[in-house]
Structures are given as structure tokens and as C-alpha cells.
Scaffold this motif. Structure first.
Motif, PDB file in Angstrom:
ATOM      1  N   VAL A  65      -2.907  -9.170  12.143  1.00  0.00           N
ATOM      2  CA  VAL A  65      -2.652  -8.008  11.340  1.00  0.00           C
ATOM      3  C   VAL A  65      -1.465  -8.318  10.850  1.00  0.00           C
ATOM      4  CG1 VAL A  65      -2.690  -5.469  11.226  1.00  0.00           C
ATOM      5  CG2 VAL A  65      -4.169  -6.762  13.148  1.00  0.00           C
ATOM      6  N   GLU A  67       1.417  -6.252   7.961  1.00  0.00           N
ATOM      7  CA  GLU A  67       1.539  -4.927   7.550  1.00  0.00           C
ATOM      8  C   GLU A  67       1.599  -4.661   5.740  1.00  0.00           C
ATOM      9  OE1 GLU A  67       1.958  -2.387   9.414  1.00  0.00           O
ATOM     10  OE2 GLU A  67       1.861  -3.692  11.259  1.00  0.00           O
ATOM     11  N   GLU A  70      -1.885  -1.815   2.134  1.00  0.00           N
ATOM     12  CA  GLU A  70      -2.673  -0.708   2.008  1.00  0.00           C
ATOM     13  C   GLU A  70      -2.693  -0.184   0.570  1.00  0.00           C
ATOM     14  OE1 GLU A  70      -2.261   2.053   5.128  1.00  0.00           O
ATOM     15  OE2 GLU A  70      -1.896   0.673   6.564  1.00  0.00           O
ATOM     16  N   GLU A 145      -7.707   0.981  11.027  1.00  0.00           N
ATOM     17  CA  GLU A 145      -7.591   0.988   9.352  1.00  0.00           C
ATOM     18  C   GLU A 145      -7.019  -0.439   8.761  1.00  0.00           C
ATOM     19  OE1 GLU A 145      -7.362   4.368   6.208  1.00  0.00           O
ATOM     20  OE2 GLU A 145      -5.512   3.922   7.100  1.00  0.00           O
ATOM     21  N   LYS A 146      -5.910  -0.518   9.264  1.00  0.00           N
ATOM     22  CA  LYS A 146      -5.198  -1.978   9.108  1.00  0.00           C
ATOM     23  C   LYS A 146      -6.200  -3.076   8.891  1.00  0.00           C
ATOM     24  CE  LYS A 146      -0.496  -0.104   9.590  1.00  0.00           C
ATOM     25  NZ  LYS A 146       0.680  -0.185  10.272  1.00  0.00           N
ATOM     26  N   GLN A 150      -7.524  -5.601   6.170  1.00  0.00           N
ATOM     27  CA  GLN A 150      -7.345  -7.162   6.372  1.00  0.00           C
ATOM     28  C   GLN A 150      -8.600  -7.942   6.320  1.00  0.00           C
ATOM     29  OE1 GLN A 150      -5.538  -8.550  10.237  1.00  0.00           O
ATOM     30  NE2 GLN A 150      -4.718 -10.264   9.120  1.00  0.00           N
TER      31      GLN A 150
END
Length: 219
Positions: A65, A67, A70, A145-146, A150
Motif C-alpha cells: 500500500v 500513501e 487519493e 479505502e487506500k 491502489q
């Protein structure tokens, strides 16, 4: 003696010419046959299939994941209906976990579609819709959500890479097609040239026989 040697050489030349002409004709036929798939692809009979970019494939790669993925681009003037359905599916899947509105999902997916080359824009919309439906129907551990962001970005990159690969393969196929057609034409012209040489040799031999017979008759 010389007459026998000449006949032997001419006989050998005849065999060589026949073999060369046959090989040239066979080569032309083979090259034309190998060019048939390229011709069918050009006229639309054969179509290359896109590679699937599925949820299970994404999970199997265990992509870490990242960062900060978004950010939503500015909203386009119109939202494609297919994109709107996909956005609704993603938003519905996240439910209470969502911090991004459905409208922002639509904007982000529409922006991704707009970045695709025109020939595959609609294909991308249908592909991302299929991905959203697969995610909505999945029974595994819910993704955050992340992770969903992705997944969508991974799908976009894979779809774009597949298109670029298809274009590169098409260029290579076009180059191979031009070579095959050119080589087939060259082989056929070689066959025609050899055939004419053979005819010229036969004509020359027949004229020589007629000249000898005429000489004997005059004598």
C-alpha cells in the motif's frame, strides 16, 4: 564430343532451373500463407484480446500500500454512464469506510478514462466497471479505502500498458507483414525470371536444331 558435353550441360541447367523455379514458387506460397493472419487482423476478422486485470490478480501480486494516492482531479464536464456505475460500485463497496464521495469517485475515474487513447476509452470504462462489480461481489476480507485506490490505479496502469504492448505488437506485425509480402513478391518474380530463362534456353536449342537441319538440307 563437344556436342555431347553441351547437351549434358544444358540438361543439367534444365534441372537446376526447374528446381530453382519450384523453390521460388514454394517460397512465394509459404510467405503468402504466413501473411494471412496479418491480413485477417487488418480487416478485423481476427482481434487481439485484452489481458484481464482482475481483483484476484491484484491481490496475488501483494502490492504494498502506498500513501498519498487519493488526490481527485477536477471534475470533467460530463461523466460517462459506465464510469458512473463503476464509481457507484466502488463507493457502495466501501460504505462507512469511505472518506471520498461518490462524485469524487466519478471525477477520478472519468479523468483516468479521458487520459486513455481514444480507441480504448470506452473499453477502459467497461473494464473498470467489471473490476468494480467483481470487487462488490467479493466475499474476502474487505479492502480499506487506500487499498481500493491502489487497486484502481493498478488496473489503470495495467490497462494502459496492455494497450501500449498491443500497439508495439501491431507495429511489429505490420513490419513482418510488409516483409512477407515483399519477400513473396520477390520470390514470385524470381520464379517468373527463371521460367523465362528456361524458355529462352529451350528456344535457343530449338533454333540451333533448325539451323543445323537447314544446313544439312542445303548441303
Amino acid at each position: 564430343m563437344l556436342g555431347r558435353m553441351e547437351s549434358a550441360y544444358l540438361g543439367l541447367l534444365r534441372v537446376v532451373i526447374l528446381v530453382a523455379a519450384t523453390l521460388a514458387l514454394v517460397a512465394a506460397a509459404i510467405l503468402l500463407v504466413t501473411a494471412i493472419p496479418s491480413v485477417l487482423t487488418r480487416v478485423g476478422v481476427l482481434q487481439s484480446q485484452d489481458q484481464a486485470h482482475t481483483l484476484s490478480e491484484f491481490i496475488s501480486e501483494q502490492k504494498p500500500v502506498e500513501e498519498g494516492g487519493e488526490a481527485s482531479p477536477q471534475a470533467p464536464e460530463m461523466i460517462d454512464p459506465t464510469i458512473a456505475k463503476a464509481a457507484a460500485n466502488f463507493h457502495s463497496y466501501l460504505g462507512a469506510r469511505a472518506t471520498t464521495s461518490r462524485k469524487e469517485w466519478e471525477q477520478g475515474l472519468q479523468s483516468a478514462q479521458n487520459e486513455m487513447p481514444a480507441p480504448v476509452m470506452q473499453d477502459y470504462g467497461e473494464s473498470v466497471l467489471t473490476l468494480s462489480e467483481e470487487l462488490l461481489a467479493s466475499k474476502g476480507k474487505p479492502l480499506g479505502e487506500k487499498r481500493v485506490f491502489q487497486l484502481v490505479e493498478w488496473h489503470r496502469q495495467r490497462f494502459a500498458a496492455s494497450y501500449e504492448q498491443r500497439m508495439a505488437e501491431k507495429e511489429a506485425a505490420d513490419a513482418a507483414f510488409r516483409f512477407q509480402v515483399g519477400a513473396a513478391f520477390g520470390a514470385f518474380m524470381l520464379f517468373v525470371l527463371i521460367t523465362f530463362i528456361f524458355l529462352f534456353v529451350r528456344i535457343e536449342r530449338n533454333l540451333r536444331v533448325i539451323k543445323v537441319e537447314q544446313t544439312l538440307y542445303d548441303a
